[in-house]
Motif scaffolding. Structure first.
Motif, PDB file in Angstrom:
ATOM      1  N   ASP A  14     -28.645  31.156  89.688  1.00 13.25           N
ATOM      2  CA  ASP A  14     -28.745  30.215  88.682  1.00 13.25           C
ATOM      3  C   ASP A  14     -27.966  31.028  87.307  1.00 13.25           C
ATOM      4  OD1 ASP A  14     -29.287  28.141  89.950  1.00 13.25           O
ATOM      5  OD2 ASP A  14     -31.148  27.931  89.072  1.00 13.25           O
ATOM      6  N   LEU A  15     -28.536  32.297  87.050  1.00 12.44           N
ATOM      7  CA  LEU A  15     -28.195  33.052  86.009  1.00 12.44           C
ATOM      8  C   LEU A  15     -26.955  33.629  86.139  1.00 12.44           C
ATOM      9  CD1 LEU A  15     -31.501  34.911  85.245  1.00 12.44           C
ATOM     10  CD2 LEU A  15     -30.629  33.283  83.887  1.00 12.44           C
ATOM     11  N   LYS A  16     -26.557  33.936  87.422  1.00 18.11           N
ATOM     12  CA  LYS A  16     -25.085  34.384  87.609  1.00 18.11           C
ATOM     13  C   LYS A  16     -23.953  33.519  87.505  1.00 18.11           C
ATOM     14  CE  LYS A  16     -24.417  36.739  91.366  1.00 18.11           C
ATOM     15  NZ  LYS A  16     -24.550  37.518  92.943  1.00 18.11           N
ATOM     16  N   ASN A  17     -24.208  32.309  87.541  1.00 15.98           N
ATOM     17  CA  ASN A  17     -23.411  31.245  87.431  1.00 15.98           C
ATOM     18  C   ASN A  17     -23.559  30.372  85.915  1.00 15.98           C
ATOM     19  OD1 ASN A  17     -22.145  31.288  89.804  1.00 15.98           O
ATOM     20  ND2 ASN A  17     -23.892  30.380  90.781  1.00 15.98           N
ATOM     21  N   SER A  18     -24.562  31.079  84.945  1.00 15.44           N
ATOM     22  CA  SER A  18     -24.738  30.275  83.781  1.00 15.44           C
ATOM     23  C   SER A  18     -23.583  30.726  82.902  1.00 15.44           C
ATOM     24  CB  SER A  18     -26.032  30.947  83.189  1.00 15.44           C
ATOM     25  OG  SER A  18     -25.841  32.293  82.617  1.00 15.44           O
ATOM     26  N   LEU A  19     -23.453  29.742  81.979  1.00 18.35           N
ATOM     27  CA  LEU A  19     -22.555  29.837  80.955  1.00 18.35           C
ATOM     28  C   LEU A  19     -22.295  31.249  80.219  1.00 18.35           C
ATOM     29  CD1 LEU A  19     -20.152  28.462  79.458  1.00 18.35           C
ATOM     30  CD2 LEU A  19     -21.785  27.619  77.699  1.00 18.35           C
ATOM     31  N   GLN A  20     -23.380  31.660  79.814  1.00 22.49           N
ATOM     32  CA  GLN A  20     -23.486  33.026  78.982  1.00 22.49           C
ATOM     33  C   GLN A  20     -23.274  33.999  79.848  1.00 22.49           C
ATOM     34  OE1 GLN A  20     -25.958  30.673  79.551  1.00 22.49           O
ATOM     35  NE2 GLN A  20     -27.613  30.501  77.759  1.00 22.49           N
ATOM     36  N   PHE A  21     -23.646  34.156  81.057  1.00 16.87           N
ATOM     37  CA  PHE A  21     -23.211  35.224  82.049  1.00 16.87           C
ATOM     38  C   PHE A  21     -21.777  35.242  82.273  1.00 16.87           C
ATOM     39  CE2 PHE A  21     -22.863  37.442  86.124  1.00 16.87           C
ATOM     40  CZ  PHE A  21     -23.651  38.537  85.969  1.00 16.87           C
ATOM     41  N   LYS A  22     -21.173  34.140  82.778  1.00 16.97           N
ATOM     42  CA  LYS A  22     -19.733  34.116  82.758  1.00 16.97           C
ATOM     43  C   LYS A  22     -19.085  34.449  81.625  1.00 16.97           C
ATOM     44  CE  LYS A  22     -19.916  32.324  87.142  1.00 16.97           C
ATOM     45  NZ  LYS A  22     -19.127  33.056  88.191  1.00 16.97           N
ATOM     46  N   LEU A  23     -19.363  33.953  80.507  1.00 15.41           N
ATOM     47  CA  LEU A  23     -18.779  34.213  79.321  1.00 15.41           C
ATOM     48  C   LEU A  23     -18.675  35.634  78.895  1.00 15.41           C
ATOM     49  CD1 LEU A  23     -19.006  31.063  76.897  1.00 15.41           C
ATOM     50  CD2 LEU A  23     -17.109  31.812  78.406  1.00 15.41           C
ATOM     51  N   GLY A  24     -19.961  36.188  79.106  1.00 13.82           N
ATOM     52  CA  GLY A  24     -20.378  37.639  78.960  1.00 13.82           C
ATOM     53  C   GLY A  24     -19.358  38.662  79.860  1.00 13.82           C
ATOM     54  N   ILE A  25     -19.113  38.057  81.051  1.00 12.01           N
ATOM     55  CA  ILE A  25     -18.135  38.916  81.793  1.00 12.01           C
ATOM     56  C   ILE A  25     -16.963  39.008  81.345  1.00 12.01           C
ATOM     57  CG2 ILE A  25     -17.516  39.094  84.126  1.00 12.01           C
ATOM     58  CD1 ILE A  25     -19.908  38.368  85.459  1.00 12.01           C
ATOM     59  N   VAL A  26     -16.438  37.687  81.053  1.00  8.20           N
ATOM     60  CA  VAL A  26     -15.026  37.759  80.670  1.00  8.20           C
ATOM     61  C   VAL A  26     -14.955  38.479  79.195  1.00  8.20           C
ATOM     62  CG1 VAL A  26     -13.386  36.019  79.887  1.00  8.20           C
ATOM     63  CG2 VAL A  26     -14.621  35.627  82.121  1.00  8.20           C
ATOM     64  N   THR A  27     -15.774  38.226  78.311  1.00  8.71           N
ATOM     65  CA  THR A  27     -15.627  38.941  77.051  1.00  8.71           C
ATOM     66  C   THR A  27     -15.638  40.379  77.292  1.00  8.71           C
ATOM     67  OG1 THR A  27     -16.726  37.218  76.018  1.00  8.71           O
ATOM     68  CG2 THR A  27     -16.659  39.386  74.899  1.00  8.71           C
ATOM     69  N   LYS A  28     -16.427  40.929  78.337  1.00 11.12           N
ATOM     70  CA  LYS A  28     -16.624  42.405  78.454  1.00 11.12           C
ATOM     71  C   LYS A  28     -15.155  42.913  79.292  1.00 11.12           C
ATOM     72  CE  LYS A  28     -19.128  45.936  80.904  1.00 11.12           C
ATOM     73  NZ  LYS A  28     -20.221  46.133  81.693  1.00 11.12           N
ATOM     74  N   LEU A  29     -14.745  42.089  80.175  1.00  8.20           N
ATOM     75  CA  LEU A  29     -13.261  42.636  80.599  1.00  8.20           C
ATOM     76  C   LEU A  29     -12.388  42.391  79.833  1.00  8.20           C
ATOM     77  CD1 LEU A  29     -13.924  40.533  84.254  1.00  8.20           C
ATOM     78  CD2 LEU A  29     -13.862  43.321  83.702  1.00  8.20           C
ATOM     79  N   VAL A  30     -12.133  41.452  78.800  1.00 12.93           N
ATOM     80  CA  VAL A  30     -11.048  41.351  77.958  1.00 12.93           C
ATOM     81  C   VAL A  30     -11.404  42.506  77.031  1.00 12.93           C
ATOM     82  CG1 VAL A  30     -10.344  39.893  75.729  1.00 12.93           C
ATOM     83  CG2 VAL A  30     -10.928  39.025  78.118  1.00 12.93           C
ATOM     84  N   PHE A  31     -12.459  42.906  76.423  1.00  9.78           N
ATOM     85  CA  PHE A  31     -12.586  43.993  75.616  1.00  9.78           C
ATOM     86  C   PHE A  31     -12.175  45.240  76.117  1.00  9.78           C
ATOM     87  CE2 PHE A  31     -14.201  40.880  72.698  1.00  9.78           C
ATOM     88  CZ  PHE A  31     -14.405  41.317  71.723  1.00  9.78           C
ATOM     89  N   LYS A  32     -12.492  45.564  77.482  1.00 18.08           N
ATOM     90  CA  LYS A  32     -12.220  46.706  78.119  1.00 18.08           C
ATOM     91  C   LYS A  32     -10.695  46.882  78.465  1.00 18.08           C
ATOM     92  CE  LYS A  32     -13.455  48.932  82.604  1.00 18.08           C
ATOM     93  NZ  LYS A  32     -13.935  48.945  83.802  1.00 18.08           N
TER      94      LYS A  32
END
Length: 155
Positions: A14-32
């Motif tokens: 559930d946490l891995k599929n949560s909005l916060q987790f998904k947006l966090g991953i995308v944000t981290k990848l975009v910044f990187k």
């Protein structure tokens, strides 16, 4: 024990599929990716500092650090640290307000304006690189969904 393990596994999923987790991953990848492109282009700015530069760039008048913090919805201390770094790097100019000496007014230097113009081109190119993998309908749907999420959260 088995029920506890199953609950843990379900919670983790559930946490891995949560909005916060998904947006966090995308944000981290975009910044990187953006940071790597900035380095490649020889622009000594971090992606995390871009919002400050761009807010100042698009304003028609000098801004206080508090106005920048309010606009970006960030704490003043964090903005102050980034503003000082961008000042030391020669991208921002900081002057005391003639009316209220307690306030600092922030504007871009000539090199700050130049960097902002180069950054805009990089951001557009990056966006195009990502979005070329989606149809126009998918792009519109994604943008609409993100706008809706923002509106729901902002209520």
């Amino acid at each position: 024990m088995n029920a506890t393990l199953n609950r843990f596994i379900n919670l983790r999923e559930d946490l891995k599929n949560s909005l916060q987790f998904k947006l966090g991953i995308v944000t981290k990848l975009v910044f990187k990716k953006m940071n790597a492109q900035l380095v490649q282009e020889g622009i000594p700015v971090l992606a995390e500092q871009l919002p400050i530069l761009m807010v100042v760039y698009f304003q028609e008048h000098a801004m206080t650090q508090q106005e920048i913090a309010n606009l970006l919805q960030k704490d003043k201390a964090g903005i102050q640290r980034s503003v000082q770094t961008l000042y030391k790097d020669g991208f921002l100019k900081i002057e005391s307000d003639v009316v209220d000496k307690r306030k600092n007014l922030v504007t871009l230097t000539a090199s700050g304006k130049f960097v902002c113009e180069r950054i805009q081109a990089l951001v557009i190119a990056f966006d195009n690189q990502v979005m070329e993998h989606f149809s126009e309908e998918e792009r519109n749907t994604l943008n609409g969904l993100l706008d809706r999420v923002a509106a729901v959260i902002d209520k």
